[in-house]
Design an enzyme around this catalytic site. Sequence first.
Site, PDB file in Angstrom:
ATOM      1  N   GLU A 199       0.967  -0.835   0.012  1.00  0.00           N
ATOM      2  CA  GLU A 199       0.172   0.258  -0.139  1.00  0.00           C
ATOM      3  C   GLU A 199       0.241   1.335  -0.121  1.00  0.00           C
ATOM      4  O   GLU A 199       0.775   2.025   0.505  1.00  0.00           O
ATOM      5  CB  GLU A 199      -1.010  -0.108   1.572  1.00  0.00           C
ATOM      6  CG  GLU A 199      -2.313  -1.266   0.468  1.00  0.00           C
ATOM      7  CD  GLU A 199      -2.468  -1.543   2.049  1.00  0.00           C
ATOM      8  OE1 GLU A 199      -3.858  -0.914   2.481  1.00  0.00           O
ATOM      9  OE2 GLU A 199      -2.387  -1.286   3.270  1.00  0.00           O
ATOM     10  N   GLU A 273      -6.517  -7.328  -1.328  1.00  0.00           N
ATOM     11  CA  GLU A 273      -7.335  -7.501  -0.082  1.00  0.00           C
ATOM     12  C   GLU A 273      -8.733  -7.008   0.422  1.00  0.00           C
ATOM     13  O   GLU A 273      -8.961  -6.104  -0.469  1.00  0.00           O
ATOM     14  CB  GLU A 273      -6.416  -6.141   1.092  1.00  0.00           C
ATOM     15  CG  GLU A 273      -5.520  -6.636   1.741  1.00  0.00           C
ATOM     16  CD  GLU A 273      -5.190  -5.841   2.284  1.00  0.00           C
ATOM     17  OE1 GLU A 273      -5.465  -4.883   3.048  1.00  0.00           O
ATOM     18  OE2 GLU A 273      -3.454  -5.816   2.579  1.00  0.00           O
TER      19      GLU A 273
END
Length: 637
Positions: A199, A273
């Site tokens: 991320e 995710e």
Amino acid sequence: MVALRLPPKRRRFLLLCFAAAAIIVAYQLTRNRPGVRRMSRVEGLRANSSQFTLERKPFRILGGSIHYFRVPRAYWEDRLLKMKACGLNTLTTYVPWNLHEPGRGLFNFADQLDLEAYLRTAASLGLWVILRPGPYICAEWDLGGLPSWLLRDQNMKLRTTYPGFTDAVNSFFNHLIKKVVPYQYSKGGPIIAVQVENEYGSYAKDKEYMPFIKEALLSRGITELLLTSDNKDGLTLGGVKGALETINFQKLNPNDIKYLDEIQPKKPKMVMEYWSGWFDLWGDLHHVYPAEDMMPVVTEILKLNMSINLYMFHGGTNFGFMNGAFAIRVAAPKPMVTSYDYDAPLSEAGDYTTKYHLLRNLFSLYHTQPLPELPSLRERRAYQPVVIQQHLSLWDSLHFTDKPFKSERPVNMENLPVNNNNGQSYGYTLYETSIASEGALSSRDNIRDRALVFVEKHFVGVLDHKTQELALPVGKGKRTLSLLVENCGRVNYGKTLDEQRKGLVGDIELNKRILRDFIIHGVDMKPGFVNSLESSGHWMPMRQRPSFPSFFQARLYVNSFPKDTFIKLPGWGKGVVFINGKNLGRYWSSGPQQTLYVPGPWLHRGDNQVMVFEEQETDGKIQFTSSPDYGMAVDVQ
């Protein structure tokens, strides 16, 4: 040369012995290898068209996250079998740098942290693996998995190409990557893809950083498909050339999928995710994500011909002091609770949920063969309550800590000269100085995160981000002022990672005069410290009223094969529980979490030591229950 003739029975016996010996040797030679190749390996996972291919055949990743460091090693196989039985084909796991290198140059890949054993277990069950080695992992884990000793450098710039950071990453990767390279698909292992950082688009402080991490992986022998992982807003800045970008979300927005298609035309689309639930914070409510909201989204993702990874499939537990904290813009960070149940398809203790059964039915449609039978559940036990037998004051435990450090000014825990000059990472730090008057004690917002304040060992109050001033009582002559400061957990996500030093991070004042000359004790509550308390001669029976904070000790007698249980402490305030020296984690009456998970493998037949560090109150008994209590629930918004 004389020929020796043996009777037929003797010959058969010797042949059997030779055969047995050969099997043992073969086992010894293969036991540490990734596993026997069950198929010829020509071409691994590829992203050269709109669909993944494995061995040049279409392949859909049906993945789930289970973190080996959040699950007792004795249960790794159980949890992975349950994953396989749900219809998933791929395991994803992070690698926590702060556990594997707790001190600079001190590496630990043993026992609970034996990543290679975890990879072998996955391979033996026929699961592929997507490895997410960081170095930053987020994961609601202290400092996003980065070791706290990095913060000893006052100029540290985490997740950038600042030399102090890249040197440390290179050293860690030198140890880590050589362990995982043999477990890659091309070498007969289960790893089909490796994620580059995590991320980074939401951080994006250095455009040279992602290429550095990618090269750090490639130069050490990573040859499988590279991926990145970001939410929609992070996709613009989180990618790196040569790695497939994947997306993270909970609620499906068609525009996000369209955007992913636009930036990567004719490439496979994957939700790295898919958030199957959410985490909890102390002082908040317990978050749930209803199955009826989750299932239509997962169904739609699969209909769109996308791959998916459920984050989490099984959350597990933030044992010890390893929970992270949630950064809030205008307030202090809020620490994560000990449970990482996450409202995931497989519960904290490995139970099937409604989500699990619904997902299993859905995933079965994407298999040509029937799914494996469901592994049986493990029995749990509500042991009888135990009564506290004795208590030991915090003050009487201090001689079991490292030698105290004298300093004119306060020193944050990471910069204390302890643990081979790696500083203190977790737990509590006690700061003591002399005062000669009463009046207004001001923290100047330099307490990270919460301090119990004492004068002459008498409790005065709590200082934290909200309460930054306390009135100290009247007294005669010089008195000792003590601040027991708790690191409640470092922020794991956001742009404040460089600011996560703990303890006293600056000056404190009494009546607007800066206090000086401190004696500082690190109370990190590592196993060595906890186990050494047993030998203290200062334990007192409960008929003598305890002072606080104190350690409290009881014995849990288990008369049969130990089973999982949960500890419940309704008459206690805030503290930490240890079972046979293992740190189960924090409890706090502020909730939402009301129980602590106790894995059966951490107990044994006979007497088990239960030790509780309690800050302020106790009713003198420890209760057990067979089911968890995560507090009042609220739907994830």
